[in-house]
Design a protein around this motif. Structure first.
Motif, PDB file in Angstrom:
ATOM      1  N   PRO A  87      10.030  -1.191  15.519  1.00 60.36           N
ATOM      2  CA  PRO A  87       9.307  -1.375  14.250  1.00 60.36           C
ATOM      3  C   PRO A  87       9.392  -0.174  13.305  1.00 60.36           C
ATOM      4  CG  PRO A  87       7.774  -1.262  16.101  1.00 60.36           C
ATOM      5  CD  PRO A  87       9.140  -1.286  16.685  1.00 60.36           C
ATOM      6  N   LEU A  88       9.776   0.986  13.830  1.00 62.76           N
ATOM      7  CA  LEU A  88       9.919   2.130  12.915  1.00 62.76           C
ATOM      8  C   LEU A  88      11.196   1.993  12.081  1.00 62.76           C
ATOM      9  CD1 LEU A  88       8.698   5.121  15.113  1.00 62.76           C
ATOM     10  CD2 LEU A  88       7.473   3.957  13.274  1.00 62.76           C
ATOM     11  N   GLU A  89      12.158   1.215  12.612  1.00 56.44           N
ATOM     12  CA  GLU A  89      13.390   0.964  11.842  1.00 56.44           C
ATOM     13  C   GLU A  89      13.259  -0.283  10.986  1.00 56.44           C
ATOM     14  OE1 GLU A  89      16.560   1.021  14.725  1.00 56.44           O
ATOM     15  OE2 GLU A  89      16.303   3.186  15.000  1.00 56.44           O
ATOM     16  N   ASP A  90      12.671  -1.350  11.582  1.00 51.28           N
ATOM     17  CA  ASP A  90      12.414  -2.565  10.814  1.00 51.28           C
ATOM     18  C   ASP A  90      11.009  -3.040  11.183  1.00 51.28           C
ATOM     19  OD1 ASP A  90      12.211  -4.981   9.601  1.00 51.28           O
ATOM     20  OD2 ASP A  90      13.975  -5.885  10.540  1.00 51.28           O
ATOM     21  N   ILE A  91      10.087  -2.896  10.271  1.00 58.16           N
ATOM     22  CA  ILE A  91       8.676  -3.137  10.593  1.00 58.16           C
ATOM     23  C   ILE A  91       8.426  -4.568  11.077  1.00 58.16           C
ATOM     24  CG2 ILE A  91       7.860  -3.754   8.254  1.00 58.16           C
ATOM     25  CD1 ILE A  91       6.037  -1.557  10.891  1.00 58.16           C
ATOM     26  N   LYS A  92       9.272  -5.500  10.677  1.00 61.04           N
ATOM     27  CA  LYS A  92       9.062  -6.904  11.120  1.00 61.04           C
ATOM     28  C   LYS A  92       9.284  -7.065  12.629  1.00 61.04           C
ATOM     29  CE  LYS A  92       8.639  -9.151   6.921  1.00 61.04           C
ATOM     30  NZ  LYS A  92       9.421  -9.336   5.734  1.00 61.04           N
ATOM     31  N   ASP A  93       9.933  -6.072  13.256  1.00 62.47           N
ATOM     32  CA  ASP A  93      10.081  -6.097  14.715  1.00 62.47           C
ATOM     33  C   ASP A  93       8.728  -6.050  15.429  1.00 62.47           C
ATOM     34  OD1 ASP A  93      12.792  -6.275  14.608  1.00 62.47           O
ATOM     35  OD2 ASP A  93      13.218  -4.280  15.455  1.00 62.47           O
ATOM     36  N   GLY A 125       0.792  -1.231   0.000  1.00 63.67           N
ATOM     37  CA  GLY A 125       0.000   0.000   0.000  1.00 63.67           C
ATOM     38  C   GLY A 125       0.825   1.283   0.000  1.00 63.67           C
ATOM     39  N   GLY A 126       2.146   1.167   0.170  1.00 59.86           N
ATOM     40  CA  GLY A 126       2.999   2.353   0.101  1.00 59.86           C
ATOM     41  C   GLY A 126       2.922   3.265   1.316  1.00 59.86           C
ATOM     42  N   LEU A 127       2.413   2.751   2.456  1.00 60.52           N
ATOM     43  CA  LEU A 127       2.389   3.582   3.669  1.00 60.52           C
ATOM     44  C   LEU A 127       3.793   3.630   4.279  1.00 60.52           C
ATOM     45  CD1 LEU A 127      -0.689   3.232   3.332  1.00 60.52           C
ATOM     46  CD2 LEU A 127      -0.859   2.932   5.788  1.00 60.52           C
ATOM     47  N   THR A 128       4.086   4.668   5.023  1.00 56.64           N
ATOM     48  CA  THR A 128       5.339   4.711   5.779  1.00 56.64           C
ATOM     49  C   THR A 128       5.119   3.883   7.056  1.00 56.64           C
ATOM     50  OG1 THR A 128       4.663   6.619   7.097  1.00 56.64           O
ATOM     51  CG2 THR A 128       5.766   7.084   4.990  1.00 56.64           C
ATOM     52  N   PRO A 129       6.209   3.469   7.738  1.00 53.24           N
ATOM     53  CA  PRO A 129       6.023   2.727   8.992  1.00 53.24           C
ATOM     54  C   PRO A 129       5.155   3.489  10.007  1.00 53.24           C
ATOM     55  CG  PRO A 129       8.272   2.498   8.264  1.00 53.24           C
ATOM     56  CD  PRO A 129       7.631   3.489   7.327  1.00 53.24           C
ATOM     57  N   VAL A 130       5.345   4.802  10.130  1.00 57.06           N
ATOM     58  CA  VAL A 130       4.513   5.570  11.077  1.00 57.06           C
ATOM     59  C   VAL A 130       3.039   5.497  10.664  1.00 57.06           C
ATOM     60  CG1 VAL A 130       3.918   7.915  11.834  1.00 57.06           C
ATOM     61  CG2 VAL A 130       6.280   7.143  11.952  1.00 57.06           C
ATOM     62  N   GLU A 131       2.771   5.657   9.371  1.00 52.06           N
ATOM     63  CA  GLU A 131       1.370   5.598   8.901  1.00 52.06           C
ATOM     64  C   GLU A 131       0.760   4.217   9.137  1.00 52.06           C
ATOM     65  OE1 GLU A 131       1.648   8.857   5.246  1.00 52.06           O
ATOM     66  OE2 GLU A 131       2.168   6.768   4.884  1.00 52.06           O
ATOM     67  N   ALA A 132       1.564   3.181   8.946  1.00 44.79           N
ATOM     68  CA  ALA A 132       1.044   1.817   9.125  1.00 44.79           C
ATOM     69  C   ALA A 132       0.758   1.528  10.595  1.00 44.79           C
ATOM     70  CB  ALA A 132       2.032   0.806   8.550  1.00 44.79           C
ATOM     71  N   LEU A 133       1.647   1.981  11.490  1.00 44.16           N
ATOM     72  CA  LEU A 133       1.399   1.781  12.931  1.00 44.16           C
ATOM     73  C   LEU A 133       0.194   2.603  13.390  1.00 44.16           C
ATOM     74  CD1 LEU A 133       4.934   1.705  14.643  1.00 44.16           C
ATOM     75  CD2 LEU A 133       3.576  -0.196  13.793  1.00 44.16           C
ATOM     76  N   ARG A 134       0.045   3.791  12.807  1.00 41.77           N
ATOM     77  CA  ARG A 134      -1.111   4.645  13.132  1.00 41.77           C
ATOM     78  C   ARG A 134      -2.413   3.958  12.675  1.00 41.77           C
ATOM     79  NH1 ARG A 134      -0.198   9.698  10.094  1.00 41.77           N
ATOM     80  NH2 ARG A 134       1.456  10.149  11.585  1.00 41.77           N
ATOM     81  N   ALA A 135      -2.353   3.290  11.520  1.00 41.32           N
ATOM     82  CA  ALA A 135      -3.536   2.564  11.008  1.00 41.32           C
ATOM     83  C   ALA A 135      -3.963   1.485  11.998  1.00 41.32           C
ATOM     84  CB  ALA A 135      -3.224   1.948   9.639  1.00 41.32           C
TER      85      ALA A 135
END
Ligand SMILES: [Zn+2]
Length: 410
Positions: free
Chosen positions: A382-388, A341-351
């Motif tokens: 997770p902001l550095e590596d989302i798989k965390d 979806g092309g979200l940034t890590p911050v946007e994905a965590l906010r979702a």
């Protein structure tokens, strides 16, 4: 006065943004203070060098599902057995850091929600749709070859046609204890003969259902793939749009105007597309998946650019046994929102936190005073590596430590 719990020195993502190192103080199940001040508490958790964020939310699941990908199996398993299996799914979800799940259609979910609330079983809080509403020859029927009388008695969906019948259906599911109403506004992938691009239910039918929901202070979530059906549902007043795989520009713009959120459910699309055959998805599901899966990436990217609120929902209702996407790995939706979806890590965590909490109307999803203390501590960033996001070591729900060092507490 000492606080019940102090969570100290964590690097905090508050649900909206990263705010750095701070302490969180909890009393009576609620966050009462977020501050750098050093204050006393009856119990302290040292989160030094760890990542602290609101508990995760899966805003689209079906928690008393089945093993494998053929939904028809639902008809051949006793509800008691599925309920027992669902209690295990709920434990897995809690271990994975989920503190709330919204069940988007499943009669058993209402009792599971109650059992979690009363502390009979361990799990995330459940916001339950109960039985979803479908038209005759709709997505909620699963099979269109079984006699209609049989379909009507399976109890998976409430079938209605015409406004009077839809008013009655809405009142029936609300009476059964639904927290919100789920409808099917287009065909779907895993049902037999209806097509994802075709509308289901009319504007008038959806409108009366929305009206019944609003009368009791709740809202309607609509399953919709095709643009036409989605548009009708949005115009009729639904609040969350599930899937949205074939949405066109004008409809996306209308979502902004009507403040409708989008749950792209990337996990279900990916699991059927990548592993459908292997996990036993029925032949019609395998045939229909490519069309909806191909377009969702550009829909999510456009939705993000238009400023539509995007929330996380896996739509998992079956155990896959797979390495990548399965019950208890529901954080994959966050990963996919970034990858597809092309979200940034911050946007994905906010979702997965703040956005979902607002959409499903719960008082958590944000680390701030007055909010429910639903929090997780992650051994990683997770902001550095989302798989965390999979490295959850503590889960606090309603101010109680439910998981410590990845073990569920008794
Ligand atoms: Zn669903």
């Amino acid at each position: 006065m000492a606080f019940d719990i102090a969570l100290k020195n964590g690097n905090i993502f508050n649900g909206k943004e990263f705010i750095g190192k701070s302490n969180i103080y909890i009393n009576n199940g609620k966050i009462v203070k977020v501050s750098k001040e050093e204050l006393d508490a009856k119990q302290e958790i040292d989160a030094m060098d760890m990542f602290v964020m609101p508990g995760l939310i899966d805003a689209h699941m079906h928690i008393s599902g089945i093993k494998g990908g053929s939904l028809l199996k639902l008809m051949f398993e006793r509800p008691e057995y599925r309920t027992i299996r669902a209690t295990k799914w709920l434990e897995k979800l809690l271990l994975a850091g989920f503190t709330t799940v919204r069940d988007c259609g499943d009669p058993i979910s209402i009792s599971l929600a109650k059992a979690v609330k009363e502390g009979i079983i361990k799990g995330p809080n459940v916001i339950a749709a109960g039985r979803p509403i479908t038209q005759t020859f709709g997505h909620g029927e699963l099979s269109h070859d079984i006699p209609l009388e049989v379909s009507e008695t399976t109890g998976f969906s409430e079938i209605c046609d015409g406004t009077e019948s839809c008013i009655h259906a809405a009142r029936k599911v609300l009476r059964e204890g639904s927290d919100f109403i789920k409808i099917f506004a287009t065909g779907g992938v895993l049902s037999q003969r209806d097509k994802p691009e075709n509308p289901q239910l009319t504007y008038d039918e959806i409108k009366v259902i929305v009206n019944e929901a609003e009368k009791v202070g709740t809202y309607v979530a609509a399953h919709a793939h095709g643009d036409k059906g989605a548009r009708i549902a949005i115009e009729a007043g639904i609040k969350t749009l599930e899937h949205g795989t074939l949405l066109q520009d004008e409809t996306l713009k209308l979502m902004i105007e009507k403040k409708v959120t989008l749950t792209p459910t990337l996990s279900i699309q990916e699991v059927i597309y990548r592993h459908g055959k292997e996990i036993g998805v029925d032949e019609w599901g395998l045939e229909k998946i490519a069309m909806v899966r191909d377009s969702i990436s550009s829909v999510v990217k456009k939705a993000k650019d238009y400023g539509i609120t995007i929330i996380t929902g896996t739509d998992l209702g079956f155990e896959t046994g797979l390495e990548d996407i399965d019950i208890g790995k529901n954080w994959m939706e966050i990963v996919l929102l970034i990858e597809i979806g092309g979200l940034t890590p911050v946007e994905a965590l906010r979702a997965a936190t703040y956005n979902s909490s607002i959409a499903i109307n719960i008082n958590s999803g944000l680390i701030d005073s007055g909010k429910e203390a639903d929090l997780i501590i992650i051994n990683g960033n997770p902001l550095e590596d989302i798989k965390d996001i999979s490295k959850v070591s503590y889960v606090i729900k309603d101010g109680k430590i439910e998981v410590e060092e990845r073990k569920i507490k008794n």
